[in-house]
Design a protein around this motif. Structure first.
Motif, mmCIF file in Angstrom:
data_model
loop_
_atom_site.group_PDB
_atom_site.id
_atom_site.type_symbol
_atom_site.label_atom_id
_atom_site.label_comp_id
_atom_site.label_asym_id
_atom_site.label_seq_id
_atom_site.Cartn_x
_atom_site.Cartn_y
_atom_site.Cartn_z
ATOM 1 N N ILE A 1 -70.831 -7.224 10.428
ATOM 2 C CA ILE A 1 -69.517 -7.135 9.786
ATOM 3 C C ILE A 1 -68.418 -6.988 10.842
ATOM 4 O O ILE A 1 -67.363 -7.625 10.739
ATOM 5 C CB ILE A 1 -69.493 -5.975 8.772
ATOM 6 C CG1 ILE A 1 -70.384 -6.318 7.596
ATOM 7 C CG2 ILE A 1 -68.075 -5.661 8.312
ATOM 8 C CD1 ILE A 1 -70.593 -5.199 6.631
ATOM 9 N N SER A 2 -68.658 -6.201 11.871
ATOM 10 C CA SER A 2 -67.677 -6.038 12.948
ATOM 11 C C SER A 2 -67.469 -7.357 13.694
ATOM 12 O O SER A 2 -66.351 -7.708 14.042
ATOM 13 C CB SER A 2 -68.115 -4.960 13.930
ATOM 14 O OG SER A 2 -68.194 -3.727 13.290
ATOM 15 N N ILE B 1 -67.876 -10.368 12.498
ATOM 16 C CA ILE B 1 -67.138 -11.297 11.625
ATOM 17 C C ILE B 1 -65.652 -10.953 11.614
ATOM 18 O O ILE B 1 -64.802 -11.839 11.662
ATOM 19 C CB ILE B 1 -67.728 -11.263 10.185
ATOM 20 C CG1 ILE B 1 -69.113 -11.912 10.211
ATOM 21 C CG2 ILE B 1 -66.816 -11.952 9.195
ATOM 22 C CD1 ILE B 1 -69.874 -11.739 8.920
ATOM 23 N N ARG B 2 -65.335 -9.662 11.614
ATOM 24 C CA ARG B 2 -63.928 -9.254 11.651
ATOM 25 C C ARG B 2 -63.261 -9.652 12.970
ATOM 26 O O ARG B 2 -62.095 -9.994 12.986
ATOM 27 C CB ARG B 2 -63.804 -7.742 11.454
ATOM 28 C CG ARG B 2 -64.006 -7.326 10.039
ATOM 29 C CD ARG B 2 -63.741 -5.873 9.888
ATOM 30 N NE ARG B 2 -63.924 -5.449 8.512
ATOM 31 C CZ ARG B 2 -63.830 -4.215 8.101
ATOM 32 N NH1 ARG B 2 -63.554 -3.268 8.960
ATOM 33 N NH2 ARG B 2 -64.008 -3.925 6.843
ATOM 34 N N ILE B 3 -64.003 -9.563 14.063
ATOM 35 C CA ILE B 3 -63.433 -9.937 15.366
ATOM 36 C C ILE B 3 -63.194 -11.440 15.420
ATOM 37 O O ILE B 3 -62.164 -11.881 15.932
ATOM 38 C CB ILE B 3 -64.379 -9.494 16.507
ATOM 39 C CG1 ILE B 3 -64.366 -7.970 16.604
ATOM 40 C CG2 ILE B 3 -63.975 -10.123 17.824
ATOM 41 C CD1 ILE B 3 -65.414 -7.420 17.548
ATOM 42 N N TYR C 1 -62.644 -13.582 12.916
ATOM 43 C CA TYR C 1 -61.574 -14.028 12.046
ATOM 44 C C TYR C 1 -60.435 -13.110 12.169
ATOM 45 O O TYR C 1 -59.630 -12.652 11.943
ATOM 46 C CB TYR C 1 -62.056 -14.125 10.582
ATOM 47 C CG TYR C 1 -63.103 -15.197 10.420
ATOM 48 C CD1 TYR C 1 -62.775 -16.532 10.534
ATOM 49 C CD2 TYR C 1 -64.422 -14.868 10.174
ATOM 50 C CE1 TYR C 1 -63.729 -17.514 10.394
ATOM 51 C CE2 TYR C 1 -65.384 -15.835 10.020
ATOM 52 C CZ TYR C 1 -65.023 -17.166 10.127
ATOM 53 O OH TYR C 1 -65.980 -18.121 9.983
#
Length: 110
Positions: free
Chosen positions: A103-104, A106-108, A110
């Motif tokens: 999840i981290s 993917i956040r980085i 996008y």
């Protein structure tokens, strides 16, 4: 101060875990700790939304971050009492422990 606080929490949880195992209360102990973790998590989300309480948000965030992996082990222990498939438990452990990493990432991205 932060290091000592984290250290004390780890020692306290380890002592509670040993005593609950010794007196055959491990399942009850796991369930109580998981409810307590849920309470802390929702308290963190609630405190984050109120401006003048945000000074407590950092404290609650540190507690839930420390407590996350301990609760993962407790959840896997409770599931292993019901499901005896080691292959399933292995992939569940990978999913639960590596989930925040993905999840981290993917956040980085996008």
């Amino acid at each position: 101060m932060g290091f000592y606080f984290h250290f004390i929490i780890h020692i306290f949880l380890s002592i509670l875990l040993i005593f609950s195992w010794k007196y055959n209360l491990l399942i009850l102990f796991c369930i109580i700790l998981l409810f307590f973790y849920g309470f802390l998590f929702f308290a963190m989300l609630f405190v984050n939304q109120i401006y003048f309480l945000r000074k407590f948000d950092d404290f609650l965030e540190e507690i839930t971050t420390i407590y996350y992996f301990f609760c993962n082990l407790l959840i896997l222990f409770l599931i292993s009492k019901v499901i005896n498939n080691l292959f399933f438990l292995f992939f569940l452990a990978l999913l639960v422990n590596l989930g925040p990493l993905f999840i981290s990432l993917i956040r980085i991205i996008y």
